[in-house]
Design a protein around this motif. Sequence first.
Motif, mmCIF file in Angstrom:
data_model
loop_
_atom_site.group_PDB
_atom_site.id
_atom_site.type_symbol
_atom_site.label_atom_id
_atom_site.label_comp_id
_atom_site.label_asym_id
_atom_site.label_seq_id
_atom_site.Cartn_x
_atom_site.Cartn_y
_atom_site.Cartn_z
ATOM 1 N N LEU A 35 4.918 2.575 -5.355
ATOM 2 C CA LEU A 35 5.224 1.378 -4.584
ATOM 3 C C LEU A 35 4.401 1.391 -3.306
ATOM 4 N N ASP A 113 7.989 3.277 1.607
ATOM 5 C CA ASP A 113 9.031 2.448 1.006
ATOM 6 C C ASP A 113 10.367 2.641 1.721
ATOM 7 N N TYR A 181 4.375 -9.860 -5.584
ATOM 8 C CA TYR A 181 4.212 -8.534 -6.164
ATOM 9 C C TYR A 181 2.983 -8.522 -7.062
#
Length: 217
Positions: A35, A113, A181
Amino acid sequence: MLIETYADLICPWCYIGKRRLARALADRPRVQVELRWQPFQLNPDMAPGGMERSAYMAAKFGGTERARQIHLVVEETAERDGLPLRLDRVRRTPNSFDGHRLIRIAARHGLGDRMADALFHAYFVDGLDIGDRDTLAATAAGLGFDFADIKTLLNGDAETSAVFNADATARQLGLQAVPCYIFNRRYALSGAQEPASFLPLLDLGVEEQEGVTAAAD
């Protein structure tokens, strides 16, 4: 699978979308994911000290009543998702640039994250001013960073060019709203989608990875 999230820390839909992506990933435990947070400032011209929240919302949405309606929609959505949200505690809309810098600083230690989560919580649950460098350093300290070290980095130019460049790249890509995303730098999904909307792209990533592994064998 690399998932890059273009988002802003002051955006409640980014906050909601982050939780929904996490739920989707929990449904696909086989997917190995990296991520990566990518900054996008909704208000790149915001004053360094931010502005009073109610005035900002009224100006953005064309009046106090419209702003109240928007708040209700966000609050109802967060409640359905089981996500804590206390917009009544938010007093200022900050300039989010230093917050984006802090996430990149934390990412050097594999905590980007978690830092994004901590900043969302600080803003949308605790109502803190995440444009304030003492607040940012205190939030980082909650993840094990040294308060003074983080304050020194924020008072300098750490990650400043990187945030400017990443934000510029997002605009060059045509992004006008967040969250967005990007999966493996090939597939895009925009908006605070329901968890199920992420699953086909996650499955595709697994299929592609398995195909690469099979070809290598």
